[in-house]
Write an enzyme that holds these catalytic residues in place. Structure first.
Site, short mmCIF file in Angstrom:
data_model
loop_
_atom_site.label_atom_id
_atom_site.label_comp_id
_atom_site.label_asym_id
_atom_site.label_seq_id
_atom_site.Cartn_x
_atom_site.Cartn_y
_atom_site.Cartn_z
N CYS A 112 0.83 -1.20 0.00
CA CYS A 112 0.00 0.00 0.00
C CYS A 112 0.87 1.26 0.00
CB CYS A 112 -0.92 -0.03 1.23
SG CYS A 112 -1.92 1.45 1.37
N CYS A 162 -0.42 4.13 2.16
CA CYS A 162 -0.27 3.94 3.61
C CYS A 162 1.19 4.16 4.02
CB CYS A 162 -0.64 2.51 4.04
SG CYS A 162 -2.13 1.88 3.33
N ASP A 163 2.13 3.62 3.24
CA ASP A 163 3.53 3.57 3.69
C ASP A 163 4.48 4.49 2.93
OD1 ASP A 163 2.70 1.58 5.42
OD2 ASP A 163 3.06 -0.02 3.97
#
Ligand code: NAP
Length: 312
Positions: free
Chosen positions: A133, A136-137
């Site tokens: 992701c 997200c990261d």
């Protein structure tokens, strides 16, 4: 909290949320079970640009709006993960890790799970450079060199997102043509820090406690090369994961749930919607439309069953 409902929706993505809204407005006692965050896959999408009414909207923001909508109708979200289900018969049983719930009808809206490359160190280095992701990261890799695998819309959008954060982004795709939209490819071509690595596959992830590099095979000349990176984002789509659903529910050869045009599965009172269903197009709009149909048909099913019971 109640443990018996008219309808239980498994999955709180756009389809599940829409089904919840339609079921509640039809007067049904409905609950949504979600193991993670509301919004499903859109909560990890940087930019949604094909959901009618929004020229461009951040996935997290859209998920938040959907969650606000469903919450305003006092539809309970049960934060739990389904372990197994028993769906044949009038009483459907949904066993979660914390509680067991019962309902007259079930709507399966579990989406699809991220696909893996299944490389040797992929699991070991998850969270240590390997990620599924980018939104997200991605922020963890400001000014670093990263690689991203995939050629669909998710990969292209995530690559654009990463190009604004990372120093350099290698976009590795197994063919020389992208599956994703041309408009995104054109935008990526204007980015100085994005390098396309086409006709290529990642053969090995190298690193002990953190990822250091990847070994990449060029399928045209059969040569391998090492690319030094701090993170590898694997964005190669999603696939069905129906392990917790009754094996009585019929799947197609690829593992997606077979439904009719009313979203009904082969089992009475059981419906499937969105990405987990065998369908020609997997989009937010389609999942929402499926959800509206399934909730309406679940309402009709529950009313008909009640009438039959009364007349017996
Ligand atoms: P996808 O469209 O299925 O694309 C998956 C990509 O990964 C393909 O390019 C595929 O290569 C590649 N791939 C699959 N398995 C691989 C493997 N083992 N090794 C290397 N590469 C592999 O998945 P997605 O991009 O996640 O999109 C899913 C759906 O959501 C699509 O319908 C997409 O249009 C939609 N979506 C829409 C938006 C938007 O419109 N805003 C954003 C994101 C996603 P091949 O091409 O060679 O098969």
């Amino acid at each position: 909290m109640d443990k018996v409902f008219d309808v239980i929706i498994i999955g709180g993505g756009p389809g599940g949320i829409t089904a919840g809204i339609y079921a509640k407005r039809a007067g049904l006692n409905v609950a949504i079970i979600e193991r993670n965050v509301p919004g499903g896959a859109i909560s990890t999408t940087a930019d949604v640009s094909n959901y009618t009414g929004f020229k461009s909207i951040d996935g997290v923001e859209l998920a938040g709006k959907m969650f606000d909508h469903v919450s305003s109708l006092n539809i309970p979200f049960i934060w739990d993960e389904v372990k197994k289900t028993k769906l044949i018969g009038d009483e459907k049983i949904v066993e979660c890790y914390q509680e067991t719930y019962k309902a007259k009808a079930i709507i399966i809206a579990i989406g699809a799970s991220v696909r893996k490359l299944n490389l040797k160190k992929e699991r070991e280095l998850l969270g240590k450079g390997v990620s599924y992701c980018a939104t997200c990261d991605g922020n963890l890799y400001k000014g670093k060199d990263v690689a991203l695998v995939g050629g669909g819309n998710t990969a292209l959008e995530d690559c654009l997102y990463l190009s604004n954060i990372a120093r350099k982004v290698y976009l590795i795709h197994r063919r020389d043509e992208f599956r994703g939209q041309d408009i995104l490819v054109k935008e990526l071509e204007t980015k100085n820090n994005v390098e396309f690595v086409l006709n290529s596959t990642v053969e090995e992830i190298i690193g002990d406690n953190r990822i250091n590099s990847i070994k990449v095979l060029n399928k045209i000349n059969n040569q391998t090369s090492n690319i030094n990176i701090d993170a590898l984002f694997i964005c190669i789509g999603r696939g069905p994961d129906t392990g917790m659903i009754d094996e009585d529910v019929k799947l197609n050869e690829k593992g997606y749930i077979i439904t009719d045009e009313n979203m009904k599965t082969n089992i009475d009172g059981v419906y499937a919607i969105g990405d987990i269903r065998c369908s020609p197009l997997k989009q937010i709009l389609c999942a929402c439309s499926d959800g509206a149909i399934a909730a309406t048909k679940a309402f009709e099913y529950i009313k008909t069953s009640a009438r039959k019971l009364k007349s017996n």
